[in-house]
Design an enzyme around this catalytic site. Sequence first.
Site, PDB file in Angstrom:
ATOM      1  N   SER A 550     -75.883  -3.174 -80.485  1.00  0.00           N
ATOM      2  CA  SER A 550     -74.805  -3.229 -81.459  1.00  0.00           C
ATOM      3  C   SER A 550     -74.825  -1.955 -82.296  1.00  0.00           C
ATOM      4  O   SER A 550     -74.717  -0.860 -81.757  1.00  0.00           O
ATOM      5  CB  SER A 550     -74.926  -4.496 -82.300  1.00  0.00           C
ATOM      6  N   ASP A 636     -66.709  -9.755 -75.797  1.00  0.00           N
ATOM      7  CA  ASP A 636     -67.284  -9.413 -77.090  1.00  0.00           C
ATOM      8  C   ASP A 636     -66.167  -9.114 -78.087  1.00  0.00           C
ATOM      9  O   ASP A 636     -65.284  -8.290 -77.819  1.00  0.00           O
ATOM     10  CB  ASP A 636     -68.197  -8.191 -76.936  1.00  0.00           C
ATOM     11  N   HIS A 670     -70.741 -11.252 -77.588  1.00  0.00           N
ATOM     12  CA  HIS A 670     -71.606 -10.255 -78.203  1.00  0.00           C
ATOM     13  C   HIS A 670     -73.082 -10.527 -77.937  1.00  0.00           C
ATOM     14  O   HIS A 670     -73.864  -9.592 -77.817  1.00  0.00           O
ATOM     15  CB  HIS A 670     -71.347 -10.239 -79.716  1.00  0.00           C
TER      16      HIS A 670
END
Length: 696
Positions: A550, A636, A670
Amino acid sequence: MSSNTPPLAKKIPTERTHHGDTVIDEYAWLSNKEDPDTKAYLEAENEFLKQQTGHLSDLQEQVFQEIKGRTQETDLSVPSRKGAWWYFSRTEEGKQYAVSCRVPADSDAPPEITPGGKLDREQVILDGNELAGDSAFFSIGTSAVTPDGTMLAYSTDYKGDERFTLRFKNLETGELLPDEIADIFYGGSWSADGSAFFYTRVDDAWRPFQVYRHTLGTEEDVLVYEETDERYWVGIGLTRSERYLVLGAGSKITSEVRILDANDPAGEFRIVRPRTTGVEYSVEHAGDFFYILHNENAENFELATAPLDDPGAWTPIIAHRDDTRLLEIDAFEGHAVVHFRRDGLTGLRVLPYPSTIADWRERVEAAERNAYEIDFPEPLYDVGPAGNPEFSTKRLRLAYTSMVTPPSVYDYELDTHELILLKRRPVLGGYEPADYEQFREWATTEDGTRIPVSIVKRKDASKPAPTVLYGYGSYETSIDPGFSVPRLSLLDRGFVFAVAHVRGGGEMGRHWYEDGKLTRKRNTFTDFVAVARHLKATGWSERIIARGGSAGGLLMGAVTNLAPEEFAGVVAEVPFVDALNTILDPSLPLTVIEWDEWGDPLHNPDVYAYMKSYTPYENVDGRSYPPILAITSLNDTRVLYHEPAKWIARLRSTAQGGPFLLKTEMGAGHGGRSGRYDAWREEAFALSWIIERGTS
């Protein structure tokens, strides 16, 4: 297709001009998720990945079996008391998801439950395996029981896009109510009487901006609150005392809280204190007063109290300290617990209320005078409150772990100051903590800042060793020293595992975060490079594989642009590598709220120039880069799949070295794949790639 021929992304140049700067983006077309060419390209990348990594299949299977073999597949959590019930969850061998259960509370002592065994009167609340069915992805967004224990609200996601559907279950009859609400966000809260459930909805940019009240048995839900400022998210919860509903609105730097008597769900929320830019605060109900944790003129936060009838009148009780970051306050009927951070480690401070003092102000002042901190023996560890739903209790449930100690659950006895170990996660296969050792190192950057580094290795591992260096460094998120079963597959092969606690995280207090955001963001990246060089210079490491996800994936892209020669490989998971283009587009999820973290390049030319100087996608050049594995998910909603797809395409067309590989989960979000066995296989894949990079 030859295994040596990667798919070539077609180039369709698009121009954008900001602040007089014209930039060509030849891979912008990949952002069109509905374009058949996009899906075909991602599938071709997945096929190429299989060809390039097929020789690792035996190693991948071996690592998967190691993870599986060290995990007690049939297991259960420590029961937690709430009202008339003990709540816990089970995992069962061969099943992907946990099963939530409860049993009646016949005494104050937790029931003795053995893995695989079931108790009389045990009730299944939610069976994740039953709910998931044959779905390739499954996630629960909320699971909340009414204060009286009779009704359950739960929400589910079957795509990974974090849009949940809310349902209600009568726990006394097992009946599923006809009430059903689609497209809601995480979380939610019941009113005290269980007649109403409050939940949040997101806007087109995936921002939770509305709070609704649903009354059971009705069709028209009531909009309770709408946040029009695009920088703010909203959420709602019920205090531990069950006296107040707390509705919070917060940006990255500012917060505002409203409260409502939980027994009056149709009433009007009242504001605690109006928002002031840069002031963050939270509210905790402590019986006859409120605790307020805030940072007004207190960078590392201060703890204050306020009367119930005037919650905006704050009186300090624990003053600001430069060396201690106050994280949260948990209030109970007879005591309070402060969770804090100091010297890169977390800790707990207990405030015991003297029962002989009636006036709440005097009682709290006496509690602070008699306050004490709980001691822990290891040099590195992470500790925090865990599973304390009861307001009236003489025990504190806490979670503890270190880089060598598996996650552990303790009860801390307030009367005797005794720590009672309730459960330590079993690690099968003969794991002995004494075979491993953990260290704290300090690397020094060019500006003289000392960066803490947490390290773990087998005692018999030789040095220098192949090393995995992990980093994050954003949002004041701390990567604390914790345990990992999959990591043992690296350590037992002679690897060193290290965490670089770079600026932008929160390990050393709020200033650590401030020094790694906005126009000081480059500190995050140079810190990580300094740690890598320190590990080599001090004899810890030889071949270093960097890993992050991320915002930590942005870190991975940035450090490979800064110092590609320092790394033997890079694993970037759901990486935020096209940050400038994303932050320039306010229609995308999270963009506007992120301006307080990264700056606003859309309206500020200086921010634009600064971000352009470090964002990974913009700064790929013709140097030789290490092998890179980028992992993403099609659904995501936080870091969109096209960021790593574009990055890998540009690396292939511009840089030397590699190979540059892209893995796209076509049915996940995600967090990657949702089932635990699927997640283990994904981790085994990444670890097999790392092992090859570190030992070849």
